[in-house]
Motif scaffolding. Sequence first.
Motif, PDB file in Angstrom:
ATOM      1  N   VAL A  13      -7.873   9.848  -5.148  1.00  0.00           N
ATOM      2  CA  VAL A  13      -7.519   8.737  -4.268  1.00  0.00           C
ATOM      3  C   VAL A  13      -7.506   9.212  -2.823  1.00  0.00           C
ATOM      4  O   VAL A  13      -6.857  10.203  -2.486  1.00  0.00           O
ATOM      5  CB  VAL A  13      -6.139   8.158  -4.633  1.00  0.00           C
ATOM      6  CG1 VAL A  13      -5.779   7.007  -3.694  1.00  0.00           C
ATOM      7  CG2 VAL A  13      -6.119   7.691  -6.084  1.00  0.00           C
ATOM      8  N   ILE A  68       0.833  -1.201   0.000  1.00  0.00           N
ATOM      9  CA  ILE A  68       0.000   0.000   0.000  1.00  0.00           C
ATOM     10  C   ILE A  68       0.871   1.256   0.000  1.00  0.00           C
ATOM     11  O   ILE A  68       0.592   2.227  -0.728  1.00  0.00           O
ATOM     12  CB  ILE A  68      -0.951  -0.019   1.211  1.00  0.00           C
ATOM     13  CG1 ILE A  68      -2.047  -1.065   0.991  1.00  0.00           C
ATOM     14  CG2 ILE A  68      -1.566   1.360   1.453  1.00  0.00           C
ATOM     15  CD1 ILE A  68      -2.950  -1.286   2.182  1.00  0.00           C
ATOM     16  N   ARG A  69       1.927   1.250   0.767  1.00  0.00           N
ATOM     17  CA  ARG A  69       2.814   2.419   0.814  1.00  0.00           C
ATOM     18  C   ARG A  69       3.477   2.653  -0.540  1.00  0.00           C
ATOM     19  O   ARG A  69       3.676   3.803  -0.953  1.00  0.00           O
ATOM     20  CB  ARG A  69       3.863   2.245   1.910  1.00  0.00           C
ATOM     21  CG  ARG A  69       3.273   2.322   3.328  1.00  0.00           C
ATOM     22  CD  ARG A  69       4.353   2.120   4.393  1.00  0.00           C
ATOM     23  NE  ARG A  69       5.346   3.173   4.351  1.00  0.00           N
ATOM     24  CZ  ARG A  69       5.208   4.372   4.911  1.00  0.00           C
ATOM     25  NH1 ARG A  69       4.110   4.665   5.563  1.00  0.00           N
ATOM     26  NH2 ARG A  69       6.164   5.271   4.819  1.00  0.00           N
ATOM     27  N   ALA A 116      -3.920  12.110  -7.574  1.00  0.00           N
ATOM     28  CA  ALA A 116      -3.947  12.275  -6.116  1.00  0.00           C
ATOM     29  C   ALA A 116      -5.299  12.755  -5.613  1.00  0.00           C
ATOM     30  O   ALA A 116      -5.766  12.334  -4.546  1.00  0.00           O
ATOM     31  CB  ALA A 116      -2.850  13.251  -5.681  1.00  0.00           C
ATOM     32  N   LEU A 124       0.996   4.293  -2.906  1.00  0.00           N
ATOM     33  CA  LEU A 124       0.728   5.693  -2.575  1.00  0.00           C
ATOM     34  C   LEU A 124       1.969   6.579  -2.671  1.00  0.00           C
ATOM     35  O   LEU A 124       1.922   7.761  -2.319  1.00  0.00           O
ATOM     36  CB  LEU A 124       0.138   5.776  -1.165  1.00  0.00           C
ATOM     37  CG  LEU A 124      -1.226   5.119  -0.984  1.00  0.00           C
ATOM     38  CD1 LEU A 124      -1.625   5.123   0.480  1.00  0.00           C
ATOM     39  CD2 LEU A 124      -2.280   5.821  -1.829  1.00  0.00           C
ATOM     40  N   LEU A 129       1.541  10.095 -10.061  1.00  0.00           N
ATOM     41  CA  LEU A 129       0.687  10.155  -8.878  1.00  0.00           C
ATOM     42  C   LEU A 129       0.011  11.512  -8.702  1.00  0.00           C
ATOM     43  O   LEU A 129      -1.169  11.571  -8.337  1.00  0.00           O
ATOM     44  CB  LEU A 129       1.494   9.793  -7.638  1.00  0.00           C
ATOM     45  CG  LEU A 129       0.699   9.615  -6.334  1.00  0.00           C
ATOM     46  CD1 LEU A 129      -0.373   8.540  -6.487  1.00  0.00           C
ATOM     47  CD2 LEU A 129       1.636   9.264  -5.183  1.00  0.00           C
ATOM     48  N   PRO A 161       4.814   5.704  -9.167  1.00  0.00           N
ATOM     49  CA  PRO A 161       4.563   7.039  -8.610  1.00  0.00           C
ATOM     50  C   PRO A 161       4.750   8.204  -9.584  1.00  0.00           C
ATOM     51  O   PRO A 161       4.473   9.346  -9.233  1.00  0.00           O
ATOM     52  CB  PRO A 161       5.603   7.128  -7.492  1.00  0.00           C
ATOM     53  CG  PRO A 161       6.755   6.314  -8.004  1.00  0.00           C
ATOM     54  CD  PRO A 161       6.138   5.167  -8.752  1.00  0.00           C
ATOM     55  N   ALA A 164      -6.897   7.793   1.285  1.00  0.00           N
ATOM     56  CA  ALA A 164      -6.240   6.686   1.979  1.00  0.00           C
ATOM     57  C   ALA A 164      -6.170   6.952   3.471  1.00  0.00           C
ATOM     58  O   ALA A 164      -5.951   8.088   3.903  1.00  0.00           O
ATOM     59  CB  ALA A 164      -4.832   6.469   1.424  1.00  0.00           C
ATOM     60  N   ILE A 181      -8.365   3.701  -0.069  1.00  0.00           N
ATOM     61  CA  ILE A 181      -7.482   2.642   0.424  1.00  0.00           C
ATOM     62  C   ILE A 181      -7.442   2.704   1.943  1.00  0.00           C
ATOM     63  O   ILE A 181      -7.062   3.728   2.517  1.00  0.00           O
ATOM     64  CB  ILE A 181      -6.060   2.786  -0.165  1.00  0.00           C
ATOM     65  CG1 ILE A 181      -6.111   2.675  -1.692  1.00  0.00           C
ATOM     66  CG2 ILE A 181      -5.130   1.725   0.412  1.00  0.00           C
ATOM     67  CD1 ILE A 181      -4.774   2.918  -2.379  1.00  0.00           C
ATOM     68  N   LEU A 189      -2.575   3.392 -10.784  1.00  0.00           N
ATOM     69  CA  LEU A 189      -3.784   3.758 -10.076  1.00  0.00           C
ATOM     70  C   LEU A 189      -4.681   4.510 -11.048  1.00  0.00           C
ATOM     71  O   LEU A 189      -4.239   5.503 -11.658  1.00  0.00           O
ATOM     72  CB  LEU A 189      -3.481   4.662  -8.873  1.00  0.00           C
ATOM     73  CG  LEU A 189      -2.700   4.074  -7.703  1.00  0.00           C
ATOM     74  CD1 LEU A 189      -2.539   5.121  -6.600  1.00  0.00           C
ATOM     75  CD2 LEU A 189      -3.395   2.839  -7.145  1.00  0.00           C
ATOM     76  N   THR A 194     -10.918  11.643   4.196  1.00  0.00           N
ATOM     77  CA  THR A 194     -10.536  11.232   2.838  1.00  0.00           C
ATOM     78  C   THR A 194     -11.648  11.507   1.839  1.00  0.00           C
ATOM     79  O   THR A 194     -11.383  11.646   0.640  1.00  0.00           O
ATOM     80  CB  THR A 194     -10.186   9.731   2.791  1.00  0.00           C
ATOM     81  OG1 THR A 194     -11.376   8.955   2.955  1.00  0.00           O
ATOM     82  CG2 THR A 194      -9.189   9.357   3.869  1.00  0.00           C
TER      83      THR A 194
END
Length: 303
Positions: free
Chosen positions: A84, A52-53, A81, A56, A77, A74, A86, A159, A68, A150
Amino acid sequence: MSELVIEATGLRKEFRTRRGTRVAVADLDLAVPAGGVHGFLGPNGSGKTTTIRMLLGLARATAGRMQLLGHDVPRLLPAVADRVGAVVESPKFSPNFTGRQNLTLLARSIGAPTTRVDAAVETVGLSGRDRDRYKSYSLGMKQRLAIAATLLKDPDLLILDEPTNGLDPAGIREIRETIRDLGESGVTVLLSSHILAEVQQVCTSATIIGQGRLLASGRVDELVGTSTAYRVGAPDPAAARRVLSDAGFAVTDELVVETDRPAAVTEALGGAGIWLTELTPVRRDLEAVFLELTAGTELGGDR
């Protein structure tokens, strides 16, 4: 094939330690379809949080490709962003502010309209408690406020990493209902959890990993499979077991019969003058599948 909101291929993460290189995620493939709730399951140390890290952008992958919402991460990203949300670690809220004040400040800081605060509060079931101070919240309420935060971005993908950790049964039920409602509203939720009974109640699909490797993935009903075992009830269990064994059935001490022809069980017992009081399918649950697949993969440490 459904559109994939998360897609990872050959994902790998290595850590250098004094004892050498440790592999946390080993060439993992992950596919999360759009819509509903997707369970991300594995024992402690299986690499869930590390994965997961990486998705993200909070940890760098050693190798592999990730997307994603159709964008490579990334690298791209920033382009996704805002779509998404999280909850990976405990968020920092001001304890002396109310839940609503915390959300309003956050909405302003990210440029989200404050009207979304009302919608987020209602979605997570904090209406009526949103004007209470954060420090008075139970752990379950704090988790719901974190999810509400979120939602201020109105995300397409959410997430959640172990959102029910440390909660009592009432708190778990509250978070479960919130997650189910989000999945039904059109948000895709990736739910990392070790509470299998809860996962089975809210997830439409799941991925199971062990030691950083993919063990199984698919719809929950497909992973669980159809039943080929039946629990038999009879006035004289010992006689019923004897008759069924003589008829060639595999029968356990608990009078569970392995067969794909339940009518043959009725026929065998009826022919011996034994009348059924119960004949019910014994279905495997997700926990049984999980334990079967992950036996021996408990590592401890990173999740």
